[in-house]
Each structure stands twice: as C-alpha cells, then as structure tokens.
Design a protein around this motif. Sequence first.
Motif, PDB file in Angstrom:
ATOM      1  N   ASN A 263       8.744  16.077  -0.769  1.00  0.00           N
ATOM      2  CA  ASN A 263       8.672  17.256  -1.627  1.00  0.00           C
ATOM      3  C   ASN A 263       7.559  17.112  -2.660  1.00  0.00           C
ATOM      4  OD1 ASN A 263       9.886  18.845  -4.254  1.00  0.00           O
ATOM      5  ND2 ASN A 263      10.404  19.880  -2.335  1.00  0.00           N
ATOM      6  N   VAL A 379       7.773  12.232 -17.144  1.00  0.00           N
ATOM      7  CA  VAL A 379       8.185  11.089 -16.333  1.00  0.00           C
ATOM      8  C   VAL A 379       9.541  11.434 -15.736  1.00  0.00           C
ATOM      9  CG1 VAL A 379       6.848   9.253 -17.428  1.00  0.00           C
ATOM     10  CG2 VAL A 379       8.981   9.997 -18.493  1.00  0.00           C
ATOM     11  N   HIS A 381      12.879  10.471 -12.982  1.00  0.00           N
ATOM     12  CA  HIS A 381      13.680   9.491 -12.250  1.00  0.00           C
ATOM     13  C   HIS A 381      14.438  10.233 -11.152  1.00  0.00           C
ATOM     14  CE1 HIS A 381      17.543   6.812 -12.254  1.00  0.00           C
ATOM     15  NE2 HIS A 381      16.744   6.476 -11.266  1.00  0.00           N
ATOM     16  N   ASN A 382      14.184   9.824  -9.909  1.00  0.00           N
ATOM     17  CA  ASN A 382      14.870  10.426  -8.758  1.00  0.00           C
ATOM     18  C   ASN A 382      14.736  11.944  -8.727  1.00  0.00           C
ATOM     19  OD1 ASN A 382      15.613   7.863  -7.989  1.00  0.00           O
ATOM     20  ND2 ASN A 382      17.757   8.031  -8.638  1.00  0.00           N
TER      21      ASN A 382
ATOM     22  N   ILE B 115      17.596  19.776 -21.993  1.00  0.00           N
ATOM     23  CA  ILE B 115      17.690  20.982 -21.178  1.00  0.00           C
ATOM     24  C   ILE B 115      18.457  20.632 -19.909  1.00  0.00           C
ATOM     25  CG2 ILE B 115      16.350  22.779 -20.001  1.00  0.00           C
ATOM     26  CD1 ILE B 115      13.881  21.649 -21.734  1.00  0.00           C
ATOM     27  N   ARG B 117      19.476  21.899 -16.339  1.00  0.00           N
ATOM     28  CA  ARG B 117      19.063  22.932 -15.412  1.00  0.00           C
ATOM     29  C   ARG B 117      20.158  23.204 -14.382  1.00  0.00           C
ATOM     30  NH1 ARG B 117      16.219  26.357 -16.634  1.00  0.00           N
ATOM     31  NH2 ARG B 117      15.433  26.648 -14.526  1.00  0.00           N
ATOM     32  N   ASN B 119      20.051  23.178 -11.315  1.00  0.00           N
ATOM     33  CA  ASN B 119      19.992  22.236 -10.187  1.00  0.00           C
ATOM     34  C   ASN B 119      20.480  20.844 -10.572  1.00  0.00           C
ATOM     35  OD1 ASN B 119      17.932  21.306 -11.795  1.00  0.00           O
ATOM     36  ND2 ASN B 119      16.282  21.774 -10.338  1.00  0.00           N
ATOM     37  N   LEU B 121      19.277  18.881 -12.895  1.00  0.00           N
ATOM     38  CA  LEU B 121      18.303  18.059 -13.627  1.00  0.00           C
ATOM     39  C   LEU B 121      18.640  18.086 -15.117  1.00  0.00           C
ATOM     40  CD1 LEU B 121      14.742  18.892 -12.190  1.00  0.00           C
ATOM     41  CD2 LEU B 121      16.144  16.847 -11.762  1.00  0.00           C
ATOM     42  N   ILE B 123      16.617  17.409 -18.485  1.00  0.00           N
ATOM     43  CA  ILE B 123      15.254  17.232 -18.986  1.00  0.00           C
ATOM     44  C   ILE B 123      15.332  17.010 -20.487  1.00  0.00           C
ATOM     45  CG2 ILE B 123      12.962  18.278 -19.204  1.00  0.00           C
ATOM     46  CD1 ILE B 123      13.593  19.947 -16.710  1.00  0.00           C
ATOM     47  N   VAL B 424      12.667  13.417 -17.153  1.00  0.00           N
ATOM     48  CA  VAL B 424      13.454  14.209 -16.207  1.00  0.00           C
ATOM     49  C   VAL B 424      14.403  13.260 -15.480  1.00  0.00           C
ATOM     50  CG1 VAL B 424      13.354  15.707 -14.189  1.00  0.00           C
ATOM     51  CG2 VAL B 424      11.548  15.831 -15.928  1.00  0.00           C
ATOM     52  N   GLY B 426      17.104  12.850 -12.545  1.00  0.00           N
ATOM     53  CA  GLY B 426      17.589  13.522 -11.345  1.00  0.00           C
ATOM     54  C   GLY B 426      18.506  12.652 -10.499  1.00  0.00           C
ATOM     55  N   ARG B 427      18.961  13.237  -9.413  1.00  0.00           N
ATOM     56  CA  ARG B 427      19.760  12.511  -8.419  1.00  0.00           C
ATOM     57  C   ARG B 427      19.173  12.800  -7.043  1.00  0.00           C
ATOM     58  NH1 ARG B 427      23.411  15.681 -11.030  1.00  0.00           N
ATOM     59  NH2 ARG B 427      23.570  16.797  -9.069  1.00  0.00           N
ATOM     60  N   GLN B 429      16.817  15.372  -6.621  1.00  0.00           N
ATOM     61  CA  GLN B 429      16.492  16.804  -6.490  1.00  0.00           C
ATOM     62  C   GLN B 429      15.046  17.024  -6.004  1.00  0.00           C
ATOM     63  OE1 GLN B 429      18.291  15.581  -8.999  1.00  0.00           O
ATOM     64  NE2 GLN B 429      19.678  17.123  -9.863  1.00  0.00           N
ATOM     65  N   THR B 430      14.897  18.069  -5.206  1.00  0.00           N
ATOM     66  CA  THR B 430      13.564  18.508  -4.795  1.00  0.00           C
ATOM     67  C   THR B 430      13.400  19.966  -5.179  1.00  0.00           C
ATOM     68  OG1 THR B 430      14.434  19.110  -2.625  1.00  0.00           O
ATOM     69  CG2 THR B 430      13.425  16.916  -2.846  1.00  0.00           C
ATOM     70  N   ARG B 431      12.142  20.377  -5.266  1.00  0.00           N
ATOM     71  CA  ARG B 431      11.891  21.765  -5.679  1.00  0.00           C
ATOM     72  C   ARG B 431      11.824  22.656  -4.448  1.00  0.00           C
ATOM     73  NH1 ARG B 431       6.816  24.109  -9.242  1.00  0.00           N
ATOM     74  NH2 ARG B 431       7.485  26.285  -9.119  1.00  0.00           N
TER      75      ARG B 431
END
Lengths: 432, 432
Positions: A263, A379, A381-382, B115, B117, B119, B121, B123, B424, B426-427, B429-431
């Motif tokens: 992605n 920056v 992470h995952n 923030i 999100r 999805n 995320l 942030i 950011v 995440g676990r 996540q892709t856009r």
Amino acid sequence: MPVLNLRSDSADPDTLPEQMAAIGRRARQAARRMALASAQTKDIALQGIAERLRADRDTVLRENDRDVAAAREAGQSEALIDRLRLDDARLAGIAAAVEKVGALADPVGRQLAAIERPNGLLIERVAVPLGVIGVIFESRPNVTADAGALCLKAGNAAILRAGSDSFRTSQAIARAMGQGLEAAGLPADAVQIVPTRDRAAVGMMLAGLDGCVDVIVPRGGRSLVERVQAEAKVPVFAHLDGINHVYVDRAADLDMARTVLLNSKMRRVSVCGAAETLLIDRACADTHLKPLVAALIEAGCAVRGDAATRAADPRVTEATEADWSTEYLDAVIAVRVVAGLDEAIAHIESYGSHHTDAIITEDEEAARRFLAEVDSAIVAHNASTQFADGGEFGFGAEIGIATGRMHARGPVGVEQLTTFKYRVHGRGQTRP
Amino acid sequence: MPVLNLRSDSADPDTLPEQMAAIGRRARQAARRMALASAQTKDIALQGIAERLRADRDTVLRENDRDVAAAREAGQSEALIDRLRLDDARLAGIAAAVEKVGALADPVGRQLAAIERPNGLLIERVAVPLGVIGVIFESRPNVTADAGALCLKAGNAAILRAGSDSFRTSQAIARAMGQGLEAAGLPADAVQIVPTRDRAAVGMMLAGLDGCVDVIVPRGGRSLVERVQAEAKVPVFAHLDGINHVYVDRAADLDMARTVLLNSKMRRVSVCGAAETLLIDRACADTHLKPLVAALIEAGCAVRGDAATRAADPRVTEATEADWSTEYLDAVIAVRVVAGLDEAIAHIESYGSHHTDAIITEDEEAARRFLAEVDSAIVAHNASTQFADGGEFGFGAEIGIATGRMHARGPVGVEQLTTFKYRVHGRGQTRP
C-alpha cells in the motif's frame, strides 16, 4: 459577455512592480476584513462560491477549452493536458470541494491556551488568521478553488499565481470566487489572481510584496518548489521531496509487512506519501526479504537492491548510491538490508527528506524508538506511508504537506493556516 | 590554567567559512542527541552548568575584567560598560537563572493533539525540539547563559555569537556550559560560541550554515535586529520595535486609566513593552485628558501632543508625524485625541509595531472589539503593556518577544522553542 471582463495577460512589464504592489496592498486590506468575518459569513461566502462556479459552468469550460487548445498548440504532453482539462464532472468536484471546506469547523477564534496568573490576569492564546497567503501553482486549475477556499476559511486573503497553461481557467474560477465573496459582503480582493503570465511576478511574490505576503505555498513539481525555497524572503509551507521509508523490523509480522508495504509503495505511486525505499532488518531477512521483494515485483514494481536483496531474487537490479536519495514517484523501489533499528534510523536520517517514514514491528520498544528518533514530519508504526494526507488526518482538506520545521509541519489544513495572538484580560493590574 | 584553553579570536578569515560550517555540522549532530535526552538528564545538565558557573567564578570574572578594560580603552559608553560588567551578584544571578530554567516543565514530548480516526489510526501531534538555534547578541554576557539554557531545556543546540565587547566573558561562560553538559553525558557542542569577532560570521549564520541553523534569535538593539531581519535566510524570532499604545476609551475609569498608563509608560521606560503613545477618546477628553497628562508630567515624562493635548496643558510640546512611529525607550510619550474606538484602532494599525497594545475601558463590547481588531502579538484590556514578558505570562523565562506571525508570536519561552511531529499508531492499516 462576462468573458470580456476577464483580465487578459496585457500586463505591461514596466508597470508590473506597481501592479503587484497594488495587489499586495489590496490583499492586506482584504485580509483585515476577512480576519473579522464571522464563521457564518465565511461559510455563506464559500457556499456562494460553489454555486457561482456551477452557474458559471459555460464560461469556465470555455476558458478551459482555450487553455487546452493553447497547450496542445504549444506541444504540451498529454499528461499535462489531462491535469489541465476540466469537464462537467471535474467542475462539479471543484464546487463540491469548496462546499466541503465551508462545512469544516472555523479554525479562527479557538482558545489554544488559557493562563490564569496569581495577579488575577487571564491570558488567552487565541487562533487568528495568518494574513496574506501567496499560492504559486502550475497546470491544475482546481488549485485556484481548493487553495483559495482553504485560505478564506481560515480568514486569510490569497494571492494566486496560476501556471501559464491554466491561466484563463484560473482567472475564470477566481472571478467566480470574487463574486461569491462579494455576495456575502466580503471583499472580492480576498482572492486575487496575478493577471499576467510574466514569471517576474513570481519573484515579486517571493520577495513578499513589501511586507504584504505572510507565507508562500508552492503547489507543483520539484523545480517550482526548489525555486520557491531558494528565493523566498518569506516563510514557505512546502516539501521538496517525499523520500519515504518503510522499515521492516525483525519483529515484523510478515503478512502485515507485505500489506502495508504494498500500500505504501503501490496504492498511488505518484503521491508525495508513497514509499521510495524499503529497509529490512538483517535479522529477519531470511524469512521476510524474499516474499516482500516477490510481492513488490508481482505488483508491478521494479526493485533496485543492495547485494543481499539481489541475492534473494534475480529480478532485482543493482541499486546505486543515488537510488537511496531518489524520489521515483513511479513503480520503482530501492531495497536495502540493514543491521537493525539503529542502522535503519541512520539511513533514514542521512538519505530521507523528513516527510513520512514507517516502521513495521510487533516490538513496542522498537516502535517507540523509531517514532522518537526519526526526525520526520510524520512517523508511523504499522501503518501505510500513504496516510500522509490532510484528509486522512481528519483535517478535511489540505493545501499541501510541509517538511519545514516552523509553524506548519506535515499536512497543512485550515488550522495550520492560522497563527495566534495573546489576549490579556485585567482589572487594572500593573506590573510591580 | 583553564584560561589558556579558551579559544582566542585567532580565526583566519580565509578559513572562516569552513570553521563556521563545521560549527553548524557539530550543532546539528548535538541537536540530534539533545532531542533524545530525557527531561531528567537535561535538568541535571542545567544544574551542573549553574554549579560550574559558580565554580568558575574567578575565570569568568577575570575574562570579564579584560572585556571591560578593552571596552574602556575603546572609549565605549558607561551604559555599555555597565551592561557588560559582571560581579559576584550578577554571576550568582546568571547561575540562578540557569537553575530556574532547569526547574521548568519539559516542553518536549507534550501531546499537543490526539486524533482518533474511524479506521482505528491514532494520530498524535507531539512537541519536539526545533533543532539548532542561532543566537546573535551584543554586550550583555548573561545572554550566553540565559539563551543557552532555554535552548537546551527545549532539547535544542545553540550557536551563540557574542558581541565583540563581551567576547571573552561569553566564551568563559560557554565553556562552563559545555562542561556542565558533558558531565551530564550530553554533547558539549550543544552550546557553541562563534570563536571570532569577525562580523562575517554573522552573515554566515544568517545564511543558515548550509541548512544547519533552523532559526535565528537576535538579542540586542534596533540596528542588530534590522540587519538580521533583512539578511536572514532562515526564520527569525524577534521584534524590531515596541511602539505600544494605551487607548483610554470613553468608558474608562479615570483612576484605573491613570494607574495603568503610568505603569505602562514609566515603570521601566527602556523595555520593549513600555507604552510610547497614549490615545484618548474625544468623548472623555474633557474629563480625562488633563489629569492623565498632568500625571505623566508629574511622573517625569515629557509629553508631545496634538493640538487638543497642547490646549489641555501648556507644558505639552508639539508632536510631529514622526512621533507616532517613534519608539522612545525613554521618559517621553506622544498623546493624541481620537474620535473613538475606530480611529484608535486605525491609528494603531497604521503606526504601531504589532507588539503590545492596551485599551482601558469599562465597556466590555469596546474591549472585545479592541482585542479582536488590533492585530498585535499581545492585546490587553485594563492591564499594563509592561506585562509583555515571558515571566509575567508564566513561561518562567523568555528568549525574547516576537512580532512575526509565524510559529512564535509574543513572548518566546521554552514551549515556543519547540515544534511538533505527527506520530501515527496503527495495526496494519492501509489507505483505500
């Protein structure tokens, strides 16, 4: 015949400095009025601009036809002509984007801090508009409306300098914006477009129009941004490159690494948040390198690698030193095996552009260090580097992404187009 | 003989560019280490610097004696020599000020926004150091320690350029700071002092030392600030003038107006927050003008006024057009009667320097308009303009006051010496 009222490129080079200075002064005046406009008035203006753009469809598309014809005659590329061309769907999109900006929360007047002092003074830090924003862009005429709307929402005035190719379209759009502003009781001069293709006007904007431009936002390719950053005497919100890295740590989950990497690189290869370099921890190269490289190649990405990467897959070509600092903006990636987190961070600090960098790992401590030590605007992470976008950050819209360290860093949305002042509330206090 | 280790002004003009470039590179390296230093380590360093300054008393005062002797020989004014001279009390004050900066809350790592999100995320906007700060100052050697300590507290590296007069003293202080840093395991290069009196070094700093200087802070008189603002290629935190106004509105309480006005003008006439112009609403001139002018004159202030003011008191001399834009920094004030709030605001916008302006009124709506419409870094209602000070704002200490619109505006304390980055979380996540 509204088209007759459009300013043509008849600016006399001899009087250009005076013309530009007058634009600056009008912008400063308009900015003062915009700064005091209520949220409601600004929203009415943006709504009115969207409606005007729809009502002016014939004029805007006719001017756009002329721009497209001129670009064709000048032998411009199909890619440029595609960026330049408007149709009903695109014009509707431009109007809808202006409405969307109107619907955002007003960034002006927010209380950013409140300090109560022992002497009873209440000191507030309050968001106020930046002032006058100069936007310099190239062939995409939608920037006129998008950037203009963001500036207006944040209570600023904008001076727009369109590229030669989109000159007529941009003027038609700016004219519609001025009418929308006036209908709401706001100054049409809050959105002015430079009425000449003469490149000398850009230099004058970069010099700040005698203190009448507070910040410059370049929207376009590398050469434009490079010139603006080199010459501007006023602050610039921009990024030159997005040399973004995905670092796959020894504790990375392979499936997640593959998904996020693909992605980051391939969702859209031409955006500034696209990954350009993959760094893999040597400790997991045996298990992760080959499948990740294969996934990239199968997704249509050319891979240039160091010796270890080439050894893992014969389809990998040799990466040269220049590859580590190249923003491909294409289906190409550079891949390097590193000794671990420290070397990954050192590589990013030495070759990166401080835009957006991501680590894939299940190791929270490695993630913590990466997020702390990589000195980039964003920056992650995952998560995919392609989240580098004001919309994805919840900003609603962005005027661009900045990699400078001052004021705006990362996505520049309406909040970043404000500054602040201090309001001191007293009851006659004096300083001992 | 530690004095022998002090760098002397032996810099070869031919190699100055290389020397300055090397200072810049070392500062950038040191800034990277400082950015990762814990709050505790930085506090230990600042405490150690204070102790070292006390321990190095003999060296610092001996170097200061040499500076003072040289200044005398060069025929410098007593005022300059007084600013330059250190004694035990002043040195103790410098050390105590460094300790006080150490005791401030760490401005680095603060979560400025979070923030979430849709999805998933998360942030975060997190405060990080600005990087490398160039400080250019004149004869006050305490700036070395004061400015250096603020830069260090905010995790930055500092490049200090002392004035010729304080050259030896500043080097002795900087050396003590380097030792305090090293004792805490931090790089001595986080505080470097330019090892030459050659003014060409200033130009090189203003050009940014090849990207190694992120911001310049000038500390000194008008001519220094003017040069820095005109020539700097990097952002500048500064103010050129403090042409500050007190506007006495028709609804002002006379006693409060008198108290606040006298404090704004006369508490200390030489500070940048001192009032330089009094504007009085014509609607209360009959009752307020005469007593306010009399109070100023009785306090030892010379009054220059418009015709209405001169008519109110024969001791008032004539104000010329130049008076409205003069920063006296002395016991002098310009006084003008205006038609009301609108004319007061218009006067301030046209002659002021966007530093600090105050309204005295019991009318909340007039106060609200004044605070909204006067476009200055600090706007005050019923409070002295002399509160324009980082200490009075609760910042603990300040490196100066900025009237620019970007990043830092008003008092520049340790928080303003930071910027931010986005983290950011995440676990995978892709856009889309």
